[in-house]
Design an enzyme around this catalytic site. Structure first.
Site, short mmCIF file in Angstrom:
data_model
loop_
_atom_site.label_atom_id
_atom_site.label_comp_id
_atom_site.label_asym_id
_atom_site.label_seq_id
_atom_site.Cartn_x
_atom_site.Cartn_y
_atom_site.Cartn_z
CB SER C 28 -0.90 0.01 1.23
OG SER C 28 -1.67 1.19 1.25
N GLY C 79 1.15 11.48 4.76
CA GLY C 79 -0.01 12.05 5.45
C GLY C 79 -1.33 11.61 4.82
CB CYS C 137 -4.60 6.57 11.69
SG CYS C 137 -4.44 6.01 10.01
C1 LIG Z 1 5.96 6.26 0.38
C2 LIG Z 1 5.22 5.25 1.19
C3 LIG Z 1 3.84 5.36 1.36
C4 LIG Z 1 3.13 4.44 2.12
N1 LIG Z 1 1.78 4.57 2.25
C5 LIG Z 1 1.06 3.64 2.95
C6 LIG Z 1 -0.35 3.71 3.06
O1 LIG Z 1 -0.99 4.60 2.53
N2 LIG Z 1 -0.98 2.75 3.77
C7 LIG Z 1 -0.34 1.72 4.37
O2 LIG Z 1 -0.97 0.87 4.99
N3 LIG Z 1 1.02 1.62 4.28
C8 LIG Z 1 1.73 2.55 3.59
N4 LIG Z 1 3.10 2.43 3.50
C9 LIG Z 1 3.78 1.31 4.17
C10 LIG Z 1 4.13 0.17 3.19
O3 LIG Z 1 2.98 -0.37 2.61
C11 LIG Z 1 4.91 -0.95 3.91
O4 LIG Z 1 4.06 -1.57 4.87
C12 LIG Z 1 6.14 -0.46 4.64
O5 LIG Z 1 6.77 0.55 3.90
C13 LIG Z 1 7.16 -1.56 4.92
O6 LIG Z 1 7.51 -2.29 3.77
P1 LIG Z 1 8.71 -1.89 2.74
O7 LIG Z 1 9.97 -1.79 3.54
O8 LIG Z 1 8.72 -2.97 1.72
O9 LIG Z 1 8.33 -0.57 2.16
C14 LIG Z 1 3.82 3.37 2.76
C15 LIG Z 1 5.20 3.25 2.58
C16 LIG Z 1 5.92 4.17 1.82
C17 LIG Z 1 7.40 4.01 1.68
#
Ligand SMILES: Cc1cc2nc3c(=O)[nH]c(=O)nc-3n(C[C@H](O)[C@H](O)[C@H](O)COP(=O)(O)O)c2cc1C
Ligand SMILES: Cc1cc2nc3c(=O)[nH]c(=O)nc-3n(C[C@H](O)[C@H](O)[C@H](O)COP(=O)(O)OP(=O)(O)OC[C@H]3O[C@@H](n4cnc5c(N)ncnc54)[C@H](O)[C@@H]3O)c2cc1C
Ligand SMILES: Cc1cc2nc3c(=O)[nH]c(=O)nc-3n(C[C@H](O)[C@H](O)[C@H](O)COP(=O)(O)OP(=O)(O)OC[C@H]3O[C@@H](n4cnc5c(N)ncnc54)[C@H](O)[C@@H]3O)c2cc1C
Ligand SMILES: Cc1cc2nc3c(=O)[nH]c(=O)nc-3n(C[C@H](O)[C@H](O)[C@H](O)COP(=O)(O)O)c2cc1C
Ligand code: FES
Ligand code: FES
Lengths: 275, 323, 323, 275
Positions: C28, C79, C137
């Site tokens: 996500s 955000g 949140c």
């Molecule tokens: C730029 C960015 C935006 C993200 N937006 C969301 C979000 O809107 N909702 C959510 O549940 N997680 C969000 N995440 C978290 C990621 O889905 C993921 O759970 C987290 O980054 C850890 O995994 P990764 O290291 O592979 O990124 C976001 C992560 C990043 C880097």
């Protein structure tokens, strides 16, 4: 233990030559006269990787003669890869020389050297030293395949006999290098360096056949200078190398302590290890 | 002459009653006793060495492997290998007498009694300038709950140690909590003179060939640059919650890294894993801080502490007696 | 023919009622709606895309900068910028109809009501195969306490969402807690079909030239390889605590990274930040998993799930209907 | 917006040349015929760094002609450094071409191009295009010091006039590049790329003097393709580039929305920005 105390320091060296004896293996020659003079067989260095790469990495001192010291890099991860990418002219900083080194003061007539893979990097100086002391040396050298058997000529040039084994049978004995030790006139002292399974096997063969064996152990290091206790091995309390340590209450502490491979070792007597 | 000296920025800081020539510490467990580094660096250029944690009884430590490299950091699970306080007092502590920098003893334990006992014994040594309380151990009496993960337990263990020594007491906090500020407030209320923020973050790595955890202890503590953003935030939050000085740590390798912690509210910084990349890091950081202040015409470290932290509450004392 | 097919390892996995051709999700917030990547990768090679989180009301999101690179990872503080559920249903959701992979909607909110409302609306769409609950949140009604940081609040919010939809409900856990297993058990008890482990780790970075936080929002979420050891441990611990399947995430870039999570107990993996290095990562990981299983003569992913986790409790169902 | 839709893809290119016009600045020439053909002025790429380095990095497309595209790297951190270390023969993967590019369909007789530092990388193609369309182009080029003013000859060769400013006065005007715009016959359209303070200054000068200005913005990118909403800028709701977005309730949402620099931009009309 080395007869002369060596004086570890941070050396700033310059790379003067680089060769790739086989794919994934790089040998860097360094201009480091003071270090070459202070190095004993079995010593290692902690090499500070290029900027941007974390954590110094432990490397055996392969060659040490006159102004030149060399290191052998076998591609294992980010640090060996970053160091292998260095070129002549680049500088390289080392914490060195470190570790106890092989015990070479009291040698029998024939000494066997058992090396597997990158373990080769830690035994060339020992081979030279044995020959210099007027004894016979035989390298028992094992690798996955013929191409990974490098620099046999350097050992031959030092006056050391060489016998090989490969896992795939592409050169020498088809099987384990330790199979080569199961002979009637095996050397009565073995010096070994290589992957853990090989060292355990050397240990077993030595026990079975009543040979003495010094093993240069490998483990993940952090500090390399005895500060972090990250690299230990269980060692008999009675060993001369065992750090002073009270019994911990637990039963096993009556028989062994954890010794630091980087500080009390990396060379230990096989029969004193409790691993 | 004195004019020239006065323009040299002042790096001296005070942690409780402990006066340090430099705001740079060698982190517990990473520099041994400091002696291991005497061949490589001049210990007179370090603020203080924090010794490896010691416990009441001797400990053999964890099975190997104890270390694993991870992206931007490392995991360790040493298991507090140490000879126990009695052997330590007899054989190790006497060697610390002639140290050209501060010497901070580190105490770990598994019960309130352990902490009080070891703190009292170690705090009584002339060779030891201050005590750091490593409370990231499980309390064996309290169903193994970690002292530093519960505000009540934190209060109790700090109060017990406080009673056991009059020396400067630094309490080292764990980041593995929902609300580190709440823990910090309890430590302060129970009598801590300073806080060390942070200890390692819990983590693990798996051997994908052998299908088993890579550490002998299964889990370990993550340290190094990878955790720096976590540590900077912890300092930022703790600095808003307490008035005692903070020793910032977690992934510091360079001047810029150290500045992040100081601007967040740390009075001093500690280098742990950074040492494993280059043991000269604390010396270089101290030199770098001096130039950084000099270039900006600033007189002392106090001029930048907490300057990126609008809600900064921390009210460190500084010794103004050096040029 | 069927013999040949039978020797191809089965990568199909089930998360609650959701059947996925591949165990690889796009995380996500990192892949947008997936469409942004249609020019670069074949979405038919992905298990599912998890959409950017949507809230009840539109949100402009945080001030910039919203992104900072850190060692081995990055901080983000977007955000939750999104147009709100109504606009989203009208303008965005219809586009997801023809997606060649699974589509998982992500719901965020600031009260129980928010979560129930948005989950119900989004869950009612045919284009949406499952709902992921982003509970990291703050709860505005409960003094800003974060839902995912309190077991009681977690239970309530999951129960509210559970009532609002019959679709597969994945609850995404935060690592910023003292005991993630306790939170996981509450989510399971309240009706979650699966858990996503982990969301980002709280952190911050400071601009050492400007003396201020580098993110417009001051603090942000740390992601990428730097947090992988933290995430692997979280999966390991959660897998011992619950019986529902886990979607592992946090720093996955390669096959080896994905295997760490699967061996720790994850049924599927999600790639977030890894996409920013190379968007082909999820495709390559799926291909890699197939070869990994084939080389070892293993028939399906089930043969390796949790194999490095001795206390593994997780009891995933697998669809055995594909070659 | 570009007149022809471009088709972004992942391009595997090979480095065919490399030069260092000044210390810390490297220009890599790539063999990429299809990309060269599909590139419009103001497009950028997301370059996938060498293995071991995280996160693709945004780079302007500097030159694009026949089979060759080039990128300019200014040392800023790990990624620009890793890419600058690549050598001819190495391969480099790109997500490209990305972004909207400059609006060049409706040009006045004289167009000013304002570039600061690495901003130069995003404006050469625009200069060429303006001249090709039979209009006059002047580059107003600013840098810290004379040595950092690179490749003025390339602009001159394209038929573009060049005026320079340096912070330290070592070449051209001693002061800001935007000072050069405070002249009676300034071009009525400006295209600008460079650090934020420069772009804000261009924006102010344009407003004061009634000029129109297109700004190519820089921000930290993660995805570069509009997926993560990490790179936004406040933009007037009435802008043709503004993403459709309902009022958020907060007052300010009545006047602006956050547009993605990588997707709706990177080029925006200065008077439409609400930053
Ligand atoms: C730029 C960015 C935006 C993200 N937006 C969301 C979000 O809107 N909702 C959510 O549940 N997680 C969000 N995440 C978290 C990621 O889905 C993921 O759970 C987290 O980054 C850890 O995994 P990764 O290291 O592979 O990124 C976001 C992560 C990043 C880097
Ligand atoms: C005394 C001593 C002397 C040495 N001498 C030499 C020498 O002369 N030359 C030399 O090349 N090396 C030598 N080594 C070994 C070298 O120090 C280590 O291999 C070091 O870890 C290499 O660092 P790296 O960053 O390149 O690889 P690292 O990233 O540290 O990787 C090390 C090993 O971990 C494995 N690994 C990583 N992740 C996983 C996972 N998830 N699952 C399973 N396995 C994984 C890798 O495959 C690799 O085999 C010596 C070691 C010691 C202790
Ligand atoms: C559309 C677009 C086009 C671009 N074109 C080009 C181009 O053609 N050529 C080019 O070279 N670049 C270009 N850039 C810029 C480039 O993408 C960024 O500079 C990128 O971040 C470089 O990555 P890096 O890893 O090398 O540096 P990073 O590590 O990302 O560092 C980026 C900046 O952050 C600063 N920084 C890091 N830590 C701190 C701290 N603690 N306090 C204060 N500051 C800190 C660094 O000094 C540096 O200035 C472009 C950017 C965009 C958006
Ligand atoms: C190998 C190793 C051993 C450690 N041993 C201790 C210890 O005994 N007591 C303690 O309080 N902290 C110990 N730590 C934690 C460090 O002192 C430090 O707080 C932590 O690693 C974060 O800082 P860093 O990233 O600079 O290492 C140890 C860390 C490492 C890496
Ligand atoms: S590696 Fe630190 S004690 Fe051996
Ligand atoms: S960088 Fe991801 S939306 Fe622009």
């Amino acid at each position: 233990m080395p007869t002369l105390e060596s004086r570890p320091a941070i050396y700033t060296t310059r790379i003067i030559d680089r060769r790739e004896p086989a794919p994934g293996i790089v040998i860097l020659g360094l201009h480091a006269p003071a270090l070459a003079a202070d190095t004993r067989p079995g010593h290692f260095v902690m090499a500070i990787p290029p900027a941007g790469v974390q954590a110094a990495v432990a490397l055996g001192i392969y060659e040490a003669r006159a102004e030149r010291v060399s290191l052998m890099l076998v591609d294992a991860g980010p640090r060996t890869r970053a160091l292998a990418a260095l070129a002549p002219g680049d500088s390289l900083e080392l914490l060195a020389p470190l570790g106890n080194g092989f015990f070479l003061d009291d040698l029998p007539d024939h000494v066997g050297i058992v090396a597997g893979g990158v373990g080769l990097a830690s035994v060339l100086l020992a081979a030279e030293d044995i020959v210099r002391r007027g004894k016979r040396a035989t390298l028992y050298y094992g690798a996955r395949t013929a191409r990974a058997l490098v620099d046999r000529d350097l050992f031959a040039a030092a006056g050391c006999a060489v016998e090989c084994a490969t896992d795939d049978g592409t050169f020498g004995h088809h099987g384990y290098v330790t199979d080569l030790l199961r002979i009637a006139d095996a050397p009565t002292l073995l010096l070994a360096c290589g992957p853990s399974p090989m060292l355990r096997s050397v240990s077993r063969v030595a026990a079975e056949r009543g040979l003495r064996a010094q093993l240069s152990l490998e483990e993940t290091f952090a500090c390399g200078v005895g500060a972090c206790w990250g690299c230990v091995v269980p060692l008999d309390r009675a060993s001369a190398q065992a750090p002073k340590f009270p019994e911990a209450g637990a039963d096993e502490s009556r028989t062994y302590v954890h010794a630091r491979i980087c500080k009390e070792g990396p060379v230990f007597w096989a029969h004193e290890l409790r691993w | 002459m004195s004019g020239v000296i006065a323009t040299q920025p002042n790096l001296r800081v005070r942690l409780g009653g402990l006066d340090l020539a430099y705001p740079t510490l060698m982190g517990s467990g990473c520099y041994g006793s400091g002696d291991e580094y005497a061949p490589f660096i001049d210990l007179a250029g370090i603020g203080a060495v924090v010794l490896k944690s010691v416990t009441r009884a001797p400990r053999l430590g964890n099975p190997t492997p104890r270390l694993v490299q991870t992206p931007g950091g490392m995991l360790n699970a040493i298991g507090l290998q140490n000879p126990g306080i009695d052997h330590y007092l007899a054989h190790d502590v006497p060697k610390f007498a002639s140290r050209p920098c501060g010497v901070i003893g580190s105490v770990a334990g598994f019960s309130l009694d352990d902490y009080a006992y070891t703190t009292e014994k170690l705090g009584a040594c002339d060779e030891i300038d201050a005590i750091e309380l490593n409370i990231s151990c499980p309390n064996v009496a309290s169903e193994g709950e970690t002292f530093s993960c519960d505000p009540r337990l934190t209060h109790k263990v700090v109060a017990a140690a406080r009673k056991a020594t009059a020396k400067t007491l630094i309490v080292k906090l764990s980041p593995n909590v929902t609300d580190i500020a709440a823990i910090a407030r309890e430590a302060e209320a129970a009598g801590a003179d300073a806080l060390a923020v942070i200890n390692t973050v819990r983590g693990m790595a798996i051997d994908v060939h052998a299908w088993k955890p890579r550490l002998g202890n299964v889990t370990g503590g993550l340290s190094g640059p990878a955790i720096r953003p976590i540590a900077v935030l912890a300092v930022y939050e703790v600095a808003r919650a307490v008035a005692i000085p903070i020793v910032g740590q977690g992934g510091i390798e360079t001047l810029s890294d150290a500045l992040e912690f100081i601007l967040a509210g740390a009075t001093a910084v500690s280098i742990g894993t950074g040492n494993f990349t280059d043991p000269r890091a604390p010396i270089r950081i101290a030199e770098g801080l001096r130039s950084y202040l000099a270039e900006r015409g600033l007189a002392s470290l106090a001029d930048i502490i907490g300057k990126a932290n609008a809600g900064f509450k921390n009210a460190t004392e500084f010794s103004g007696d050096e040029g």
